[in-house]
Design an enzyme around this catalytic site. Structure first.
Site, PDB file in Angstrom:
ATOM      1  N   GLU A   1       0.805  -1.226   0.000  1.00 29.51           N
ATOM      2  CA  GLU A   1       0.000   0.000   0.000  1.00 29.51           C
ATOM      3  C   GLU A   1       0.838   1.276   0.000  1.00 29.51           C
ATOM      4  O   GLU A   1       0.728   2.109   0.911  1.00 29.51           O
ATOM      5  CB  GLU A   1      -0.982   0.000   1.174  1.00 29.51           C
ATOM      6  CG  GLU A   1      -2.024  -1.081   1.041  1.00 29.51           C
ATOM      7  CD  GLU A   1      -3.199  -0.942   2.010  1.00 29.51           C
ATOM      8  OE1 GLU A   1      -3.222   0.014   2.799  1.00 29.51           O
ATOM      9  OE2 GLU A   1      -4.083  -1.809   1.958  1.00 29.51           O
TER      10      GLU A   1
ATOM     11  N   GLU B   1      -5.647  -8.483   0.211  1.00 28.21           N
ATOM     12  CA  GLU B   1      -6.366  -8.121   1.435  1.00 28.21           C
ATOM     13  C   GLU B   1      -7.809  -7.828   1.088  1.00 28.21           C
ATOM     14  O   GLU B   1      -8.096  -7.253   0.039  1.00 28.21           O
ATOM     15  CB  GLU B   1      -5.770  -6.878   2.118  1.00 28.21           C
ATOM     16  CG  GLU B   1      -4.482  -7.133   2.855  1.00 28.21           C
ATOM     17  CD  GLU B   1      -3.964  -5.913   3.612  1.00 28.21           C
ATOM     18  OE1 GLU B   1      -4.780  -5.140   4.139  1.00 28.21           O
ATOM     19  OE2 GLU B   1      -2.740  -5.755   3.659  1.00 28.21           O
TER      20      GLU B   1
HETATM   21  C1  BGP Z   1      -4.621  -2.288   5.224  1.00 36.39           C
HETATM   22  C2  BGP Z   1      -3.233  -2.625   5.724  1.00 36.39           C
HETATM   23  C3  BGP Z   1      -3.208  -3.750   6.714  1.00 36.39           C
HETATM   24  C4  BGP Z   1      -4.357  -3.774   7.682  1.00 36.39           C
HETATM   25  C5  BGP Z   1      -5.696  -3.463   7.009  1.00 36.39           C
HETATM   26  C6  BGP Z   1      -6.819  -3.261   7.992  1.00 36.39           C
HETATM   27  O1  BGP Z   1      -4.648  -1.001   4.704  1.00 36.39           O
HETATM   28  O2  BGP Z   1      -2.427  -3.022   4.640  1.00 36.39           O
HETATM   29  O3  BGP Z   1      -1.955  -3.729   7.364  1.00 36.39           O
HETATM   30  O4  BGP Z   1      -4.107  -3.061   8.812  1.00 36.39           O
HETATM   31  O5  BGP Z   1      -5.598  -2.305   6.191  1.00 36.39           O
HETATM   32  O6  BGP Z   1      -6.713  -1.986   8.535  1.00 36.39           O
HETATM   33  P1  BGP Z   1      -7.040  -1.621  10.026  1.00 36.39           P
HETATM   34  O7  BGP Z   1      -6.150  -2.478  10.841  1.00 36.39           O
HETATM   35  O8  BGP Z   1      -6.721  -0.169  10.135  1.00 36.39           O
HETATM   36  O9  BGP Z   1      -8.478  -1.905  10.220  1.00 36.39           O
END
Ligand code: BGP
Length: 475
Positions: free
Chosen positions: A165, A370
């Site tokens: 990201e 993801e």
């Molecule tokens: C994405 C990241 C992850 C993870 C996910 C969920 O943007 O790559 O590392 O954290 O988001 O986000 P959050 O933990 O803020 O809910």
């Protein structure tokens, strides 16, 4: 487009799940690990930090056994740069390499393909102190680090991801943490960092092809589609503005090796054009990805900017909450979609649309690295976690992947976030994502036992049937 018959998931589809080093491992200062920016940043009060996390560093064998029971064909995780090179450069920490060697061997023993992210938000702090990504030397540090991993694990890992990201790092640097007592970089600095990351990524992709000819490598961006709030033409322009600045401009560089013209005009007007040295663009162009990895959580709805500060949402933006920018775009509500407890739009159809757009634009195979729903899961008295909302969420998204496959999009894997509970980027353990519950509280570490959630059993059935069960076969 409707079909009478949906295409099945390909027979070698990579059914997987994801984590990242700093969110899952713990052992933050063990076995020679150096400090990363994550270890040194301020995180919201009252939320768990990352020092112990899910203690996967010590529990990896038990966890991988569970991944095998789940039926995973792939596990996407990141290597902590600071375990390999505690100072970001210099002497290799053999204990760090040995740890990941054990993890990779354990995965391969179970027939689980490791999908390795080189860098997931956790830049070595020693590099940050020298300017981090503002400093061109970080490009060489990254390429040197990548070389060590390719040389060491190149024979075992066939799928690599470069930078997780990059668009979140540049557009929402606060989502990853605020430097202690410090402030966030200026936009001009951020676009300089962006340029350095692109050069580093290009060089790493070329190096991967040179050192590991059988391996594939690609960028992993947080992608989404933008809807225009109304049929007003100016809303369409604003939605396009933000779709380009948030997504296409990053992928255009990674894939085509050229600055998107709209991004360039935006940077030029604001005086944010980065310093570009001779050879930079060539390095970006020469590094060709083999596939595109996308992290998909939600869509956004966009209206024309009013041109004043009221465009900026009163609630700070994050990876999925659009902030707004005067003269560029204004976030709007979408009455047709739900939201998670944390305000992230739930839009499975938006995934189909995003896959179609990414594929149409770049014609490269896509893996989803993801996708998931954060929720305050509860361990109930019967010793279970009834996360039916997660089953609904993932089921709906998998169905849309099948629609995208039927549309002709080449999707070769799905790695939802997360394989197991991990610390949320900025909401601690209150916001969980895993198929496996980790029995710890925000600060009370309890027994850290692993408990299979209802979604575990459901995903297990989906994987075992290659997507023939657990999804409704709508046409
Ligand atoms: C994405 C990241 C992850 C993870 C996910 C969920 O943007 O790559 O590392 O954290 O988001 O986000 P959050 O933990 O803020 O809910």
């Amino acid at each position: 487009m409707h079909y009478t018959n949906l295409k099945p998931f390909p027979k070698d589809f990579l059914w997987g799940a994801s984590t990242s080093a700093y969110q899952v491992e713990g052992a933050w200062d063990e076995d020679g690990k150096g400090k990363s920016v994550i270890d040194m940043m301020e995180h919201p009060e009252g939320t768990a930090g990352f020092t112990v996390a899910s203690d996967h560093y010590h529990h990896y064998k038990e966890d991988i056994k569970l991944f095998h029971e789940l039926g995973l064909k792939a596990y996407r995780f990141s290597i902590a740069w600071t375990r390999i090179l505690p100072e970001g450069t210099g002497t290799v920490n053999e204990k760090g390499l040995a740890h990941y060697e054990r993890v990779i061997d354990e995965l391969l023993r179970y027939g689980i393909e490791p999908i390795v992210t080189l860098y997931h938000f956790d830049l070595p702090y020693a590099l940050e102190e020298k300017g981090g990504w503002n400093n061109r030397e970080t490009i060489d540090a990254f390429v040197n680090y990548a070389r060590i991993l390719f040389e060491h694990f190149g024979g075992k890992v066939t799928h690599w991801l470069t930078i997780n990201e990059q668009n979140t790092l540049i557009l929402h640097p606060g989502a990853v943490g605020i430097p202690k007592g410090g402030s966030l970089p200026s936009k001009k600095e951020l676009y300089q960092q962006n340029h350095h990351m692109l050069v580093a990524q290009g060089k790493a992709m070329s190096l991967c092809h040179e050192l590991c000819p059988q391996a594939k490598i690609g960028p992993a961006l947080n992608m989404t589609s933008m809807y225009q709030a109304t049929s007003k033409p100016e809303d369409a322009i604003a939605a396009h503005n933000w779709e380009v600045l948030r997504g296409w401009s990053f992928l255009d560089l990674a894939v085509h090796g050229r600055y998107n013209r709209l991004l360039w005009s935006y940077l030029e007007e604001r005086g944010w054009i980065p310093a570009i040295k001779e050879g930079d663009l060539l390095a970006i162009q020469q590094g060709q990805p083999d596939f595109i990895a996308i992290n998909y959580y939600s869509t956004a709805t966009i209206a024309e900017s009013t041109g004043d500060a009221s465009d900026v949402s009163p609630r700070a933006g994050d990876q999925q909450i659009m902030l707004g920018e005067p003269g560029v775009y204004r976030p709007e509500e979408n009455p047709y979609v739900d939201k998670t407890k944390y305000g992230w739009v739930i839009d499975s159809v938006g995934l189909r649309l995003t896959l179609r757009k990414v594929y149409e634009r770049y014609q490269l195979p896509i893996i989803i690295t993801e996708n998931g729903i954060g929720a305050p899961d509860e361990l109930t008295e019967d010793g279970a976690v009834h996360d039916d909302y997660r089953i609904d969420f993932i089921q709906a998204h998998l169905e849309q992947i099948q629609w995208a496959l039927s549309d002709g999009v080449e999707v070769f894997g799905y790695c939802p976030w997360a394989a197991m509970d991990v610390v949320s980027t900025h909401q601690g353990y209150a916001k969980r994502y895993g198929f496996i519950y980790v029995n710890r509280g925000e600060f009370d570490l309890k027994d850290m036992s692993r408990i299979k959630k209802d979604s575990f059993y459901w995903y297990q059935r989906v994987i075992a049937s290659n997507g023939n069960e657990g999804l409704s076969q709508r046409t």
